[in-house]
Write an enzyme that holds these catalytic residues in place. Structure first.
Site, PDB file in Angstrom:
ATOM      1  N   SER A 144       0.855  -1.193   0.000  1.00 58.55           N
ATOM      2  CA  SER A 144       0.000   0.000   0.000  1.00 58.55           C
ATOM      3  C   SER A 144       0.888   1.239   0.000  1.00 58.55           C
ATOM      4  O   SER A 144       2.008   1.203   0.549  1.00 58.55           O
ATOM      5  CB  SER A 144      -0.873   0.028   1.254  1.00 58.55           C
ATOM      6  N   TYR A 158      -1.269  -0.470  10.450  1.00 63.82           N
ATOM      7  CA  TYR A 158      -1.464  -1.049   9.100  1.00 63.82           C
ATOM      8  C   TYR A 158      -0.325  -0.588   8.196  1.00 63.82           C
ATOM      9  O   TYR A 158       0.260  -1.390   7.452  1.00 63.82           O
ATOM     10  CB  TYR A 158      -2.821  -0.596   8.560  1.00 63.82           C
TER      11      TYR A 158
HETATM   12  P1  NAP Z   1     -11.618  -5.912   0.367  1.00 62.71           P
HETATM   13  O1  NAP Z   1     -12.468  -5.452  -0.754  1.00 62.71           O
HETATM   14  O2  NAP Z   1     -12.026  -5.626   1.771  1.00 62.71           O
HETATM   15  O3  NAP Z   1     -11.383  -7.506   0.183  1.00 62.71           O
HETATM   16  C1  NAP Z   1     -10.593  -8.164   1.117  1.00 62.71           C
HETATM   17  C2  NAP Z   1     -10.464  -9.611   0.702  1.00 62.71           C
HETATM   18  O4  NAP Z   1      -9.579 -10.256   1.624  1.00 62.71           O
HETATM   19  C3  NAP Z   1     -11.769 -10.379   0.753  1.00 62.71           C
HETATM   20  O5  NAP Z   1     -11.756 -11.333  -0.291  1.00 62.71           O
HETATM   21  C4  NAP Z   1     -11.693 -11.077   2.115  1.00 62.71           C
HETATM   22  O6  NAP Z   1     -12.427 -12.291   2.143  1.00 62.71           O
HETATM   23  C5  NAP Z   1     -10.231 -11.376   2.187  1.00 62.71           C
HETATM   24  N1  NAP Z   1      -9.712 -11.577   3.531  1.00 62.71           N
HETATM   25  C6  NAP Z   1      -9.755 -10.734   4.589  1.00 62.71           C
HETATM   26  N2  NAP Z   1      -9.125 -11.276   5.644  1.00 62.71           N
HETATM   27  C7  NAP Z   1      -8.669 -12.489   5.230  1.00 62.71           C
HETATM   28  C8  NAP Z   1      -7.941 -13.534   5.860  1.00 62.71           C
HETATM   29  N3  NAP Z   1      -7.541 -13.445   7.135  1.00 62.71           N
HETATM   30  N4  NAP Z   1      -7.654 -14.640   5.134  1.00 62.71           N
HETATM   31  C9  NAP Z   1      -8.052 -14.747   3.842  1.00 62.71           C
HETATM   32  N5  NAP Z   1      -8.741 -13.801   3.209  1.00 62.71           N
HETATM   33  C10 NAP Z   1      -9.042 -12.682   3.890  1.00 62.71           C
HETATM   34  O7  NAP Z   1     -10.119  -5.342   0.251  1.00 62.71           O
HETATM   35  P2  NAP Z   1      -9.341  -4.614  -0.971  1.00 62.71           P
HETATM   36  O8  NAP Z   1      -9.554  -3.162  -0.827  1.00 62.71           O
HETATM   37  O9  NAP Z   1      -9.613  -5.283  -2.245  1.00 62.71           O
HETATM   38  O10 NAP Z   1      -7.835  -4.881  -0.500  1.00 62.71           O
HETATM   39  C11 NAP Z   1      -7.031  -5.893  -1.074  1.00 62.71           C
HETATM   40  C12 NAP Z   1      -5.580  -5.611  -0.694  1.00 62.71           C
HETATM   41  O11 NAP Z   1      -5.223  -4.316  -1.197  1.00 62.71           O
HETATM   42  C13 NAP Z   1      -5.329  -5.575   0.807  1.00 62.71           C
HETATM   43  O12 NAP Z   1      -4.071  -6.153   1.086  1.00 62.71           O
HETATM   44  C14 NAP Z   1      -5.304  -4.084   1.108  1.00 62.71           C
HETATM   45  O13 NAP Z   1      -4.536  -3.789   2.270  1.00 62.71           O
HETATM   46  C15 NAP Z   1      -4.662  -3.553  -0.158  1.00 62.71           C
HETATM   47  N6  NAP Z   1      -4.916  -2.133  -0.412  1.00 62.71           N
HETATM   48  C16 NAP Z   1      -6.196  -1.672  -0.556  1.00 62.71           C
HETATM   49  C17 NAP Z   1      -6.404  -0.318  -0.796  1.00 62.71           C
HETATM   50  C18 NAP Z   1      -7.775   0.279  -0.944  1.00 62.71           C
HETATM   51  O14 NAP Z   1      -7.919   1.508  -0.887  1.00 62.71           O
HETATM   52  N7  NAP Z   1      -8.823  -0.515  -1.166  1.00 62.71           N
HETATM   53  C19 NAP Z   1      -5.299   0.545  -0.890  1.00 62.71           C
HETATM   54  C20 NAP Z   1      -4.009   0.038  -0.736  1.00 62.71           C
HETATM   55  C21 NAP Z   1      -3.832  -1.312  -0.513  1.00 62.71           C
HETATM   56  P3  NAP Z   1     -13.903 -12.380   2.838  1.00 62.71           P
HETATM   57  O15 NAP Z   1     -14.752 -11.382   2.125  1.00 62.71           O
HETATM   58  O16 NAP Z   1     -14.342 -13.788   2.631  1.00 62.71           O
HETATM   59  O17 NAP Z   1     -13.690 -12.020   4.280  1.00 62.71           O
END
Ligand code: NAP
Length: 249
Positions: A144, A158
């Protein structure tokens, strides 16, 4: 006939992970769709992968637990040699100053975002390294922009976990460079997914959009191609890199 790549995408039931799974399926990968809680969302992604001509399976596993990571990789290995890992599962969980953040939330955020990446990376090294009988491959860790910005008043723990992911990427890349495995990271900025609502603020992406030099938040489909490129042969000389895909943040 050349074998199709087989890639595990952690946390691919929605958000960046789901977009990445679908993008990779379009590039000819078979995909292991990992999720923690929402099986029906994961099954929908598997259905879409099938419609794109790929093969997918949904596997429940909490990436922060070594026994569940073992089970995730065992399910993948039943399909064939694992050639790719996208360490995407993550959460922010809570938005507040550190002093107001409960310790159990901090522990969970570090366990999933950092320990989960390390445990899956360790298992991938065991099965993919050519020095250990694997056929080589590539790992992409989803970091991130928080890793370098620090995320004050939101989630500094985080940000610290994601900085750990960046260091892990550099170190593991060097460790596996001579063993047929490249290791890189993609660092998104602010992306429109459910992660913000899950942390208690559905409107966060819009609230912080004005901080982004390109003037808007990103979409999951704008992150997925960077991950696809780092996994591809076009990135054969790229390892140990952290590629920022953050609209200038
Ligand atoms: P999201 O929409 O909240 O999706 C999270 C995913 O991770 C879901 O499929 C969830 O599964 C799964 N998950 C959560 N905890 C888990 C665990 N302990 N074991 C296995 N699966 C787990 O998140 P996102 O925004 O797409 O984020 C994806 C990645 O990008 C993350 O690493 C996040 O830190 C990073 N990121 C996101 C952003 C942003 O602004 N969105 C920015 C920078 C980085 P369930 O639904 O089944 O719980």
């Amino acid at each position: 006939m050349e074998r199709r790549p087989l890639t595990i995408v952690t946390g691919s039931s929605r958000g960046i992970g789901a977009a990445t799974a679908l993008h990779l399926a379009g590039l000819g990968h078979d995909i292991v769709v990992n999720f923690q809680r929402d099986r029906s969302a994961a099954e929908s992604v598997v259905t879409a992968i099938g419609a794109a001509g790929g093969q997918g399976i949904a596997v429940q596993a909490d990436v922060s637990r070594d026994d569940e990571v073992e089970r995730l990789f065992a399910a993948a290995l039943e399909l064939g040699a694992v050639t790719g890992l996208v360490n995407n599962a993550g959460l922010t969980a809570h938005i507040a100053d550190l002093a107001d953040t409960p310790v159990d939330v901090i522990r969970q955020v570090v366990e999933v975002n950092l320990m989960g990446v390390i445990l899956c990376g360790r298992r991938a090294a065991q099965v993919m390294s050519t020095a250990r009988g694997g056929s080589g491959g590539a790992i992409v860790n989803v970091s991130s922009s928080a890793a370098t910005l620090g995320s004050p008043h939101e989630y500094v723990h985080y940000a610290a976990a994601k900085a750990g992911v960046d260091a892990f990427t550099v170190g593991l890349a060097k460790e596996l460079a001579a063993e047929g495995v490249r290791v890189n990271a993609v660092a998104p900025g602010i992306v429109a997914t459910d992660i913000h609502a899950a942390a208690g603020e559905p409107g966060r992406a819009d609230r912080v959009a004005q901080r982004v030099p390109l003037g808007r938040v990103g979409e999951p489909t704008e992150i997925a191609p960077a991950i696809g490129w780092l996994l591809s042969a076009d990135a054969a000389y790229v390892t140990g890199a952290v590629l920022r895909v953050a609209g200038g943040l």
